[in-house]
Design a protein around this motif. Structure first.
Motif, mmCIF file in Angstrom:
data_model
loop_
_atom_site.group_PDB
_atom_site.id
_atom_site.type_symbol
_atom_site.label_atom_id
_atom_site.label_comp_id
_atom_site.label_asym_id
_atom_site.label_seq_id
_atom_site.Cartn_x
_atom_site.Cartn_y
_atom_site.Cartn_z
ATOM 1 N N ASP A 172 0.736 -1.245 -0.128
ATOM 2 C CA ASP A 172 -0.192 0.039 0.001
ATOM 3 C C ASP A 172 0.857 1.366 0.032
ATOM 4 N N GLN A 173 2.214 1.040 -0.167
ATOM 5 C CA GLN A 173 2.993 2.384 0.026
ATOM 6 C C GLN A 173 3.341 2.644 -1.383
ATOM 7 N N ALA A 174 2.956 2.007 -2.456
ATOM 8 C CA ALA A 174 3.478 2.189 -3.856
ATOM 9 C C ALA A 174 2.327 2.087 -4.618
ATOM 10 N N GLN A 175 1.318 2.511 -4.294
ATOM 11 C CA GLN A 175 0.142 2.313 -5.086
ATOM 12 C C GLN A 175 0.180 3.171 -6.170
ATOM 13 N N ARG A 176 -0.435 2.998 -7.280
ATOM 14 C CA ARG A 176 -0.425 3.722 -8.687
ATOM 15 C C ARG A 176 -1.842 3.583 -9.050
ATOM 16 N N SER A 177 -1.970 4.605 -10.116
ATOM 17 C CA SER A 177 -3.173 4.551 -10.940
ATOM 18 C C SER A 177 -3.061 3.848 -12.104
ATOM 19 N N PHE A 178 -4.139 3.599 -12.493
ATOM 20 C CA PHE A 178 -4.399 2.813 -14.042
ATOM 21 C C PHE A 178 -5.484 3.722 -14.858
ATOM 22 N N HIS A 214 -3.424 -4.787 -17.725
ATOM 23 C CA HIS A 214 -3.132 -5.221 -16.618
ATOM 24 C C HIS A 214 -4.287 -5.756 -16.013
ATOM 25 N N LEU A 215 -4.092 -7.011 -15.308
ATOM 26 C CA LEU A 215 -5.052 -7.940 -14.959
ATOM 27 C C LEU A 215 -5.698 -7.642 -13.473
ATOM 28 N N PHE A 216 -4.881 -7.124 -12.575
ATOM 29 C CA PHE A 216 -5.250 -6.786 -11.472
ATOM 30 C C PHE A 216 -4.468 -5.577 -11.011
ATOM 31 N N PRO A 217 -4.780 -4.654 -10.043
ATOM 32 C CA PRO A 217 -3.889 -3.739 -9.525
ATOM 33 C C PRO A 217 -2.694 -4.024 -8.755
ATOM 34 N N THR A 218 -1.499 -3.726 -9.142
ATOM 35 C CA THR A 218 -0.365 -4.102 -8.167
ATOM 36 C C THR A 218 0.515 -2.465 -8.256
ATOM 37 N N PRO A 219 1.472 -2.637 -6.907
ATOM 38 C CA PRO A 219 1.872 -3.612 -6.272
ATOM 39 C C PRO A 219 0.685 -4.356 -5.574
ATOM 40 N N CYS A 220 0.997 -5.565 -5.088
ATOM 41 C CA CYS A 220 0.421 -6.224 -4.230
ATOM 42 C C CYS A 220 1.096 -7.403 -3.601
ATOM 43 N N HIS A 273 -13.094 -5.114 -12.439
ATOM 44 C CA HIS A 273 -13.704 -4.827 -11.107
ATOM 45 C C HIS A 273 -12.642 -4.742 -9.926
ATOM 46 N N TYR A 274 -11.615 -5.665 -10.084
ATOM 47 C CA TYR A 274 -10.482 -5.462 -9.153
ATOM 48 C C TYR A 274 -9.739 -4.255 -8.884
ATOM 49 N N PHE A 275 -9.918 -3.442 -9.918
ATOM 50 C CA PHE A 275 -9.486 -2.058 -9.979
ATOM 51 C C PHE A 275 -10.333 -1.262 -9.399
ATOM 52 N N SER A 276 -11.571 -1.402 -9.189
ATOM 53 C CA SER A 276 -12.525 -0.492 -8.413
ATOM 54 C C SER A 276 -13.509 -0.534 -7.168
ATOM 55 N N ALA A 277 -13.277 -1.963 -6.938
ATOM 56 C CA ALA A 277 -13.827 -2.456 -5.704
ATOM 57 C C ALA A 277 -13.684 -1.726 -4.479
ATOM 58 N N VAL A 278 -14.735 -1.832 -3.864
ATOM 59 C CA VAL A 278 -14.741 -1.140 -2.386
ATOM 60 C C VAL A 278 -15.225 -2.271 -1.484
ATOM 61 N N SER A 310 -8.447 3.523 -17.861
ATOM 62 C CA SER A 310 -9.213 2.471 -18.121
ATOM 63 C C SER A 310 -8.899 1.945 -19.503
ATOM 64 N N THR A 311 -8.002 2.317 -20.321
ATOM 65 C CA THR A 311 -7.600 1.770 -21.478
ATOM 66 C C THR A 311 -6.234 0.832 -21.328
ATOM 67 N N ASP A 312 -5.910 0.729 -20.037
ATOM 68 C CA ASP A 312 -4.706 -0.166 -19.697
ATOM 69 C C ASP A 312 -5.244 -1.299 -18.809
ATOM 70 N N ILE A 313 -6.609 -1.493 -18.604
ATOM 71 C CA ILE A 313 -7.228 -2.444 -17.742
ATOM 72 C C ILE A 313 -7.958 -3.515 -18.280
ATOM 73 N N ASN A 314 -7.824 -4.843 -18.205
ATOM 74 C CA ASN A 314 -8.354 -5.827 -18.830
ATOM 75 C C ASN A 314 -9.837 -5.753 -18.396
ATOM 76 N N GLY A 315 -10.530 -6.173 -19.477
ATOM 77 C CA GLY A 315 -11.975 -5.809 -19.434
ATOM 78 C C GLY A 315 -12.579 -6.874 -18.420
ATOM 79 N N SER A 316 -12.255 -8.272 -18.330
ATOM 80 C CA SER A 316 -12.933 -9.337 -17.511
ATOM 81 C C SER A 316 -12.431 -9.135 -16.102
ATOM 82 N N THR A 317 -11.399 -8.230 -15.875
ATOM 83 C CA THR A 317 -11.028 -8.291 -14.443
ATOM 84 C C THR A 317 -10.884 -6.842 -13.932
#
Length: 208
Positions: free
Chosen positions: A101-107, A199-205, A118-123, A109-116
């Motif tokens: 959580d110390q190196a979070q970055r933004s992505f 990108h398939l899911f947000p990283t770093p993780c 929701h992992y970028f915006s889930a709350v 929408s054009t760089d995000i895989n469509g089928s995954t």
């Protein structure tokens, strides 16, 4: 005349619903009118019974038929081989220092895989109500669930869908990581090897 078709539709079948699997049936009928040749039975799943099992059974019978039609020279040895070829991974896992959580970055929408995506915006949302609507005499389960989203940063609009992203329990994650030889606390980032890969899911993780 060279178009083939295979259709599977899953839906709820009750006396109140007159349009059971209507879209699947319409698609199948429309393809037939256009001259498409059926290569497998129309799949119709019933959510009032066993929807997942309906689809799995249909899918298991579909693959051998597709193989017979489009790859008839495949041998039974090829189909039953215990040797599994490791697929090529289109991403590099790069270890990073520090907490995830110390190196979070933004992505974008054009760089995000469509089928995954929701992992970028889930709350996280608190469950206020979770109760069963069916009686003990009625098989299956239908639940009424209410979520508290007033502090979640999302807004509900009529006809919105709710996707649930489950989490594995810590014991299962640790067991799998140990079996694969991974450090559960390793923090890494996933980078595509080729341009254009999303990108398939947000990283770093972390592995955990």
């Amino acid at each position: 005349e060279r178009v083939s078709r295979v259709v599977c539709r899953l839906a709820t079948n009750t006396a109140r619903l007159q349009h059971y699997n209507a879209i699947g049936k319409l698609t199948d009928e429309s393809l037939e009118k256009l001259g498409a040749k059926r290569i497998f039975v129309l799949g119709l799943g019933d959510d009032d019974k066993a929807l997942d099992e309906d689809f799995e059974k249909w899918r298991e019978e579909l693959w051998p038929e597709l193989l017979r039609r489009f790859n008839p020279n495949a041998t039974s040895e090829e189909l039953s081989s215990d040797v599994i070829e490791v697929p090529k991974i289109a991403y590099d896992a790069i270890p990073v220092t520090g907490a995830a959580d110390q190196a979070q970055r933004s992505f974008s929408s054009t760089d995000i895989n469509g089928s995954t995506k929701h992992y970028f915006s889930a709350v996280d949302a608190k469950i206020l109500v979770n109760r069963e609507l069916r009686t003990t005499k009625d098989p299956g389960s239908t639940r009424h669930i209410e979520l508290d989203i007033h502090d979640a940063g999302v807004e509900y609009k009529t006809a919105d869908n709710c996707a649930v992203l489950p989490e594995n329990d810590d014991a299962s994650v640790d067991k799998l990581a140990n079996a694969l030889g991974y450090d559960p606390d390793l923090v890494f980032t996933m980078e595509p090897k080729e341009s254009g890969k999303k990108h398939l899911f947000p990283t770093p993780c972390s592995v955990r």
